[in-house]
Design an enzyme around this catalytic site. Structure first.
Site, PDB file in Angstrom:
ATOM      1  N   HIS A  75       1.826  -2.289   5.514  1.00 13.81           N
ATOM      2  CA  HIS A  75       1.639  -1.889   6.910  1.00 13.81           C
ATOM      3  C   HIS A  75       2.363  -2.822   7.872  1.00 13.81           C
ATOM      4  O   HIS A  75       2.446  -2.539   9.062  1.00 13.81           O
ATOM      5  CB  HIS A  75       0.135  -1.859   7.227  1.00 13.81           C
ATOM      6  N   SER A  95       0.870   1.027  14.287  1.00 19.30           N
ATOM      7  CA  SER A  95      -0.538   1.059  13.900  1.00 19.30           C
ATOM      8  C   SER A  95      -1.377   1.725  14.991  1.00 19.30           C
ATOM      9  O   SER A  95      -1.096   2.844  15.405  1.00 19.30           O
ATOM     10  CB  SER A  95      -1.009  -0.374  13.612  1.00 19.30           C
ATOM     11  N   ASP A 142       1.908   2.354   2.735  1.00 19.62           N
ATOM     12  CA  ASP A 142       1.113   1.996   3.910  1.00 19.62           C
ATOM     13  C   ASP A 142      -0.178   2.834   3.963  1.00 19.62           C
ATOM     14  O   ASP A 142      -0.139   4.051   4.164  1.00 19.62           O
ATOM     15  CB  ASP A 142       1.955   2.216   5.165  1.00 19.62           C
TER      16      ASP A 142
END
Length: 492
Positions: free
Chosen positions: A448, A288, A353
């Site tokens: 995610h 991320s 995602d």
């Protein structure tokens, strides 16, 4: 007068901590953005000002809301994590009740070596896959995602995992880094040494679920446009160690040397380590937000001419990484890092995602773009090597229905995958109840999570990873265009 190459020739710098909601509303009628003292903008034409003004208002409003909710989010997160650890320390909820009656409740301490974050309860695995040993084509990728996942934990937990479970050397340094714009420590990363392959791993933490400052970094549409590197997401730059009023000087100014800024602290430690062994290599990784910092770190090394370190950089491995910069930044990274030093850059994308598709690659808003080798995995963990992930801006005809059906499949998959692949793939209640069921409504966010990225590195075919190791050659020689390859993707 020439612009210093370590600073910006154009920038939009938002300072939400210095603006009130009333001032944000007044921006709607403000004629010139640069007249305000809570953000700075220079050398923009009328069209750019119009676009950036709208984005700035939305970004400032979002960040102000997050900053107002920061204490509540932190308190809620701490209480949730304390409850999860309380149950875990006492084996289960029934033993917790029994121990309460006996006045023998085991109380967890947040700084202890076995206190787990919310992210760790989503995926409790701490051991590396024993079947993926050094020399295995998956080794670096599998080690990188576990390091990226571990970055969410406290220093004691990280040290214990690296030393006791992985049998590697934890490099003892401060894991919390200063953000010169928010004036607090909210960037986190750590380093360790893998003696078996003579490699150092640098891992950056991603966005913590209950950290408002991390979310502000993500929502910050500030841009830092450097004459050499191009336009880069300002929030990510600040998190890595952008110096207030100085940009990216090769050495910290005297008044900043007592600050622990991520880029400078990690760079200096790496230089010392590399001097001890001339054969040691290193990789950078992150999930991320951490993935964005992992990409920016070698970019700043290149800006500073850190040839010694770049020659020892073996690879960049990112998971669920958002877009970082524009086309000029892409060319800078390709020419000054990837091609010049032969650095591998593998960018992992799991299924739907959403974060990997932000900021939108749109000519009106950001012009940010991905680069590197995209390893895309669908919900069956079948991998493809692509130039760009499918539905790069997320929205597509009938996309909502497709994503819902995919989330439903993932919910069913978590029940049978342990039967096929073993207990390491058994998902806990926190993962099933909080992530899998939530995914039925918000599949883009649920996809995610680091768990699916760990599974992708372990279950993805050897062929995909072998091709990824020589991906640059494969992409250049392939007669199939990126668009044609994407059209061939089949979903489960």
């Amino acid at each position: 007068m020439a612009v210093n190459k370590y600073q910006a020739d154009h920038y939009l710098m938002l300072k939400p901590n210095e603006v009130s909601i009333r001032k944000v509303i007044r921006l709607l009628w403000s004629k010139r953005m640069e007249e305000n003292d809570y953000f700075y903008l220079r050398e923009s034409d009328e069209k750019e000002v119009f676009i950036e003004k709208g984005l700035a208002i939305a970004s400032l409003a979002a960040q102000k809301g997050l900053l107002h909710a920061a204490k509540f989010l932190k308190c809620f997160g701490q209480k949730l994590e304390m409850w999860l650890n309380l149950v875990s320390f006492n084996i289960n909820i029934f033993m917790l009740f029994f121990n309460t009656l006996r006045c023998k409740v085991k109380i967890p301490k947040r700084e202890s070596d076995d206190f787990m974050s919310f992210a760790a309860y989503i995926d409790k695995r701490v051991k590396l896959d024993e079947k993926i040993e050094p020399g295995n084509v998956r080794y670096n990728s599998a080690l990188a995602i576990m390091a990226a996942k571990l970055a969410y934990e406290n220093k004691g937990f990280i040290r214990n995992t690296v030393e006791q479970h992985w049998k590697m050397e934890f490099i003892d340094m401060d894991t919390n880094y200063w953000n010169d714009y928010f004036e607090n420590f909210h960037t986190q990363g750590f380093m360790f040494y893998d003696e078996r392959v003579n490699m150092i791993v640098v891992s950056f933490r991603g966005t913590e679920a209950f950290n408002a400052y991390d979310w502000c970094t993500d929502f910050d549409i500030s841009c830092f446009e450097n004459p050499e590197m191009g336009k880069i997401h300002g929030g990510f730059m600040k998190a890595l160690g952008l110096v207030m009023d100085h940009g990216w000087p090769p050495q910290l100014p005297a008044d900043k040397r007592n600050k622990n800024l991520a880029y400078y602290a990690i760079r200096d430690e790496l230089n010392e380590r590399m001097d001890l062994n001339k054969e040691t290599k290193f990789i950078v990784t992150g999930h991320s937000l951490g993935g964005a910092l992992a990409v920016l770190f070698p970019a700043i090394l290149a800006l500073h001419g850190e040839t010694k370190l770049l020659e020892r950089l073996e690879g960049i491995y990112t998971f669920g990484q958002p877009r970082v910069g524009d086309g000029k930044f892409k060319r800078f990274m390709e020419e000054q890092v990837l091609d010049r030093y032969g650095v591998k850059y593998l960018r992992f994308v799991y299924c739907n995602d959403l974060i990997t598709r932000l900021p939108f690659d749109d000519p009106v808003t950001s012009l940010y773009t991905h680069f590197g080798t995209c390893l895309y995995f669908n919900s069956c963990y079948k991998g493809q090597i692509l130039d760009e992930e499918p539905h790069k801006n997320y929205f597509a005809t009938f996309g909502g229905t497709r994503r819902f059906l995919n989330a439903l499949f993932e919910l069913v998959r978590c029940l049978y995958l342990p039967l096929l692949k073993g207990g390491d793939y058994r998902e806990g209640l926190a993962m099933i109840l909080i992530v899998r069921f939530t995914a039925l409504a918000f599949p883009a966010v649920a996809d995610h999570n680091p768990l699916d990225y760990v599974n992708a590195t372990r279950l993805g075919s050897m062929e995909v990873f072998q091709r990824a190791e020589s991906s640059k050659k494969w992409l250049k020689n392939s007669a199939t265009s990126g668009r044609e390859v994407q059209d061939k993707i089949k979903y489960c």
